[in-house]
Design a protein around this motif. Structure first.
Motif, PDB file in Angstrom:
ATOM      1  N   GLU A 170     -60.104  51.398 106.384  1.00  0.00           N
ATOM      2  CA  GLU A 170     -59.487  51.903 105.152  1.00  0.00           C
ATOM      3  C   GLU A 170     -60.175  51.302 103.932  1.00  0.00           C
ATOM      4  OE1 GLU A 170     -57.250  53.986 102.529  1.00  0.00           O
ATOM      5  OE2 GLU A 170     -57.466  54.280 104.718  1.00  0.00           O
ATOM      6  N   ARG A 225     -63.427  53.033 103.400  1.00  0.00           N
ATOM      7  CA  ARG A 225     -63.231  54.366 102.796  1.00  0.00           C
ATOM      8  C   ARG A 225     -62.947  54.237 101.302  1.00  0.00           C
ATOM      9  NH1 ARG A 225     -60.942  55.668 107.980  1.00  0.00           N
ATOM     10  NH2 ARG A 225     -58.915  54.813 107.350  1.00  0.00           N
ATOM     11  N   GLU A 226     -62.108  53.259 100.957  1.00  0.00           N
ATOM     12  CA  GLU A 226     -61.801  53.049  99.545  1.00  0.00           C
ATOM     13  C   GLU A 226     -63.035  52.631  98.764  1.00  0.00           C
ATOM     14  OE1 GLU A 226     -58.688  50.188  99.507  1.00  0.00           O
ATOM     15  OE2 GLU A 226     -57.135  51.614 100.159  1.00  0.00           O
ATOM     16  N   VAL A 279     -66.161  53.373  99.459  1.00  0.00           N
ATOM     17  CA  VAL A 279     -67.029  54.541  99.303  1.00  0.00           C
ATOM     18  C   VAL A 279     -66.503  55.454  98.200  1.00  0.00           C
ATOM     19  CG1 VAL A 279     -67.806  56.664 100.434  1.00  0.00           C
ATOM     20  CG2 VAL A 279     -67.925  54.488 101.655  1.00  0.00           C
ATOM     21  N   GLU A 280     -65.199  55.696  98.212  1.00  0.00           N
ATOM     22  CA  GLU A 280     -64.623  56.585  97.193  1.00  0.00           C
ATOM     23  C   GLU A 280     -64.730  55.969  95.802  1.00  0.00           C
ATOM     24  OE1 GLU A 280     -63.210  59.746  95.331  1.00  0.00           O
ATOM     25  OE2 GLU A 280     -63.826  59.626  97.452  1.00  0.00           O
ATOM     26  N   GLU A 281     -64.551  54.646  95.718  1.00  0.00           N
ATOM     27  CA  GLU A 281     -64.689  53.971  94.437  1.00  0.00           C
ATOM     28  C   GLU A 281     -66.121  54.101  93.917  1.00  0.00           C
ATOM     29  OE1 GLU A 281     -63.370  51.572  91.159  1.00  0.00           O
ATOM     30  OE2 GLU A 281     -62.310  52.677  92.733  1.00  0.00           O
ATOM     31  N   ARG A 327     -68.202  56.496  94.666  1.00  0.00           N
ATOM     32  CA  ARG A 327     -68.407  57.889  94.274  1.00  0.00           C
ATOM     33  C   ARG A 327     -67.777  58.182  92.910  1.00  0.00           C
ATOM     34  NH1 ARG A 327     -67.035  60.432 100.250  1.00  0.00           N
ATOM     35  NH2 ARG A 327     -69.146  60.177 101.128  1.00  0.00           N
ATOM     36  N   ARG A 328     -66.562  57.635  92.678  1.00  0.00           N
ATOM     37  CA  ARG A 328     -65.916  57.844  91.377  1.00  0.00           C
ATOM     38  C   ARG A 328     -66.750  57.206  90.266  1.00  0.00           C
ATOM     39  NH1 ARG A 328     -60.954  56.732  94.184  1.00  0.00           N
ATOM     40  NH2 ARG A 328     -61.006  54.591  93.407  1.00  0.00           N
ATOM     41  N   ARG A 358     -69.618  59.301  89.398  1.00  0.00           N
ATOM     42  CA  ARG A 358     -69.217  60.473  88.604  1.00  0.00           C
ATOM     43  C   ARG A 358     -68.695  60.083  87.232  1.00  0.00           C
ATOM     44  NH1 ARG A 358     -66.689  61.877  93.695  1.00  0.00           N
ATOM     45  NH2 ARG A 358     -64.681  61.218  92.816  1.00  0.00           N
ATOM     46  N   GLN A 364     -58.810  56.172  85.514  1.00  0.00           N
ATOM     47  CA  GLN A 364     -59.241  55.041  86.337  1.00  0.00           C
ATOM     48  C   GLN A 364     -60.268  54.151  85.639  1.00  0.00           C
ATOM     49  OE1 GLN A 364     -57.693  54.421  89.246  1.00  0.00           O
ATOM     50  NE2 GLN A 364     -56.457  56.198  88.697  1.00  0.00           N
TER      51      GLN A 364
END
Length: 296
Positions: free
Chosen positions: A73, A76-77, A79-81, A83-84, A87, A120
């Motif tokens: 988990e 995953r967090e 990786v998403e962080e 990616r955010r 962007r 965020q």
């Protein structure tokens, strides 16, 4: 140990069946069994009790499952962080602003819209004189600055793009002979003493005051300096002199102060957005897009 080993283990632990787990993972059952055995060998203890009829977690397996899920988990967090952040949707943006900017709609509207669009992203706000902002941008202390550079030179490595102009006002005591005039020319104030920013604070207003007065045929006589615009207004209220300030500061209302429009050409103070030269980071790109919408 790699993340794929943890994913394999968690899937087998959830299915308690190597065939079904292999189907979920889209790999063959023999390679999956081999990966789990390698994992057990690395850990040094069995994670599953295996028989022809059933697969069950050992006590070590049950404890390892809790941590394996947490690690997956967290990955995953992470990786998403990332990616955010890529962007421009997460991270921290450092923004500078000149002292008169909170009295304008440009700063307030930009910050409000940006926070709604990018909740965020953390905003670090720093009130600084223009030259301080230039130095902070060059040294990476600020990402972007709202500056009023007037006659100040923009350092090499800094881009300053004008995004607006505010009219200037003469701030006079209510007892001044011209206090009730709707509009005045600076030549009428050649005998006034002026309250101004010290020349070393990094505000462009002393240069603008000097330029406008000399264009009107005289050199301004500085009788008092103050580092804050609101302090200057208070000194005007005390009858110590006349000040030249951007029109947005008219919202500072004191009983003995009047704000007079100036008809002289060039009686405005430019507002610019300053950034370091080069490709902007994603956070800054998003901020500048919002600013473009707000300021036009």
């Amino acid at each position: 140990m790699e993340l794929r080993h943890l994913r394999y283990f968690v899937t087998v632990a959830e299915e308690l069946n190597f065939t079904r787990a292999a189907a979920r993972l889209h790999i063959g059952q023999p390679p999956l069994s081999m990966q789990i055995r390698d994992l057990e060998a690395e850990i040094g203890t069995p994670l599953f009790d295996r028989s022809r009829r059933r697969v069950a977690l050992t006590e070590a397996g049950r404890r390892f499952l809790e941590h394996a899920r947490e690690i997956l988990e967290q990955s995953r967090e992470a990786v998403e962080e990332a990616r955010r952040a890529g962007r421009g949707e997460a991270g921290e943006l450092k923004v500078g602003f000149a002292s008169s900017l909170p009295y304008t709609s440009t700063l307030a509207d930009t910050l409000y819209t940006y926070r709604q669009r990018y909740p965020q992203v953390g905003l670090q706000l720093h009130e600084m004189f223009t030259t301080e902002q230039f130095a902070a941008i060059l040294h990476g202390v600020l990402d972007v600055g709202f500056v009023r550079h007037g006659g100040l030179e923009v350092p090499a490595g800094i881009q300053a793009r004008e995004i607006g102009r505010d009219p200037l006002r003469l701030v006079v005591h209510a007892g001044h002979p011209r206090a009730d005039r709707g509009e005045v020319s600076l030549a009428e104030f050649r005998d006034d003493g002026f309250i101004a920013f010290p020349p070393d604070v990094g505000s462009g207003l002393p240069f603008v005051l000097d330029r406008l007065c000399r264009s009107a045929g005289f050199a301004p006589r500085i009788v008092q300096t103050a580092r804050e615009a609101t302090t200057q207004i208070g000194l005007v209220a005390a009858g110590l002199g006349t000040a030249l300030l951007p029109a947005p500061l008219e919202c500072v209302r004191l009983p003995r102060v009047r704000y007079l429009a100036i008809r002289d050409e060039g009686a405005h103070f430019s507002l610019a957005i300053a950034t370091r030269e080069g490709a902007p980071n994603p956070l800054l790109a998003g901020f500048l897009d919002v600013l473009k919408e707000v300021a036009g």
